[in-house]
Design an enzyme around this catalytic site. Structure first.
Site, short mmCIF file in Angstrom:
data_model
loop_
_atom_site.label_atom_id
_atom_site.label_comp_id
_atom_site.label_asym_id
_atom_site.label_seq_id
_atom_site.Cartn_x
_atom_site.Cartn_y
_atom_site.Cartn_z
N ARG A 43 0.79 -1.37 -0.22
CA ARG A 43 -0.07 0.23 -0.03
C ARG A 43 0.95 1.20 -0.14
NH1 ARG A 43 -5.61 -0.55 2.35
NH2 ARG A 43 -5.94 -2.72 2.28
N THR A 90 3.11 15.11 13.86
CA THR A 90 2.61 16.53 14.08
C THR A 90 1.43 16.62 15.00
OG1 THR A 90 1.47 16.71 12.10
CG2 THR A 90 3.91 17.17 12.07
N GLU A 179 -4.06 15.45 18.06
CA GLU A 179 -3.59 14.67 16.82
C GLU A 179 -4.51 13.44 17.05
OE1 GLU A 179 -2.96 11.88 19.04
OE2 GLU A 179 -1.03 11.67 18.17
N ASP A 204 0.28 23.33 13.45
CA ASP A 204 -0.80 24.21 13.60
C ASP A 204 -1.16 24.48 14.68
OD1 ASP A 204 -1.67 21.66 12.84
OD2 ASP A 204 -3.68 22.44 13.25
#
Ligand code: HPA
Length: 232
Positions: A43, A90, A179, A204
């Protein structure tokens, strides 16, 4: 040979870095490891094994969200005897004063996911990081002069959400960032006596609405990868 990773026995190291993005896995392997060998590309979810300062390390893409993370973490632990998993990823900041690029070490991972409530008969479990890894990462970040915070995060099943106030209750209870992966990683690790830690850079800020470009995120991930590699 597992269903989604498909590596042969012995191809994966005892210690694995788990970024969400398989391209980051490739970047980390190429930037930091020597003698790199790609053991999986099923994948396009690449996995690599190499050496960092004499220690055998693997880097595996885990995808986005808890179901995907759980698939890879389960196979790493149960089929390949992995003992330490460090998520390098992140998060969005839930505090005005936590800037883009800062590192959050996820001490605990709250969640809106039903994945744990189903396991714990409707009761709430508190997934936590491995303390030794957390302690080492904190001191290593200070040593490398990487701005670092330690605290709880929120692992959510939503990235796009219609309710703009959704994070307020979490921010009001001291949660630092949001997250989509750590709660299940910490839970699976606890159940299997595996060590886990999530090292997250802020991509962000959900209060100021600032966000980092894809390129900025990749640079920041390199910092977290170095931090992760230095503590294992
Ligand atoms: N929300 C959910 N997951 C995230 C975010 C976010 O703002 N930033 C990075 N991962």
């Amino acid at each position: 040979m597992s269903l989604h990773i498909g590596a042969k026995a012995g191809e994966i190291a005892e210690t694995v870095l788990l970024p969400g993005d398989p391209l980051r896995a490739k970047l980390i392997a190429e930037s930091f490891l020597t003698d790199v060998y790609q053991y999986s590309n099923i994948r396009n979810m690449s996995g690599f094994t190499g050496t960092y300062k004499g220690k055998r390390i693997s880097v595996q893409g885990g995808g986005m969200g808890m179901p995907s993370t759980a698939i890879y973490a389960n196979e790493l632990i149960k089929e390949y005897d992995v003992k330490t998993i460090i998520r390098v990823g992140t998060c969005g900041s839930l505090k005005r004063e936590i800037s883009l690029g800062e590192v959050i070490l996820a001490m605990s991972a709250n969640t809106d996911s039903n994945i744990n409530r189903a396991t714990f008969n409707g009761m709430n479990y508190s997934p936590v990081a491995d303390f030794e890894l957390l302690d080492k990462a904190y001191h290593q970040a200070r040593e490398l002069s990487i701005p670092v915070r330690v605290g709880g995060i929120f692992s959510t099943d939503f990235f796009y959400d219609e309710n703009p106030d959704r994070y307020e209750v979490w921010a009001n209870h001291g949660v630092l960032g949001v997250e989509m992966e750590s709660a299940i990683l910490y839970t699976l690790a606890a159940r299997t006596n595996t060590r886990a830690l999530s090292i997250l850079t802020v991509s962000d800020n959900l209060i100021t609405k600032e966000f980092n470009s894809a390129e900025g995120r990749t640079n920041d991930i390199e910092n977290t990868a170095r931090l992760a590699l230095e503590i294992v």
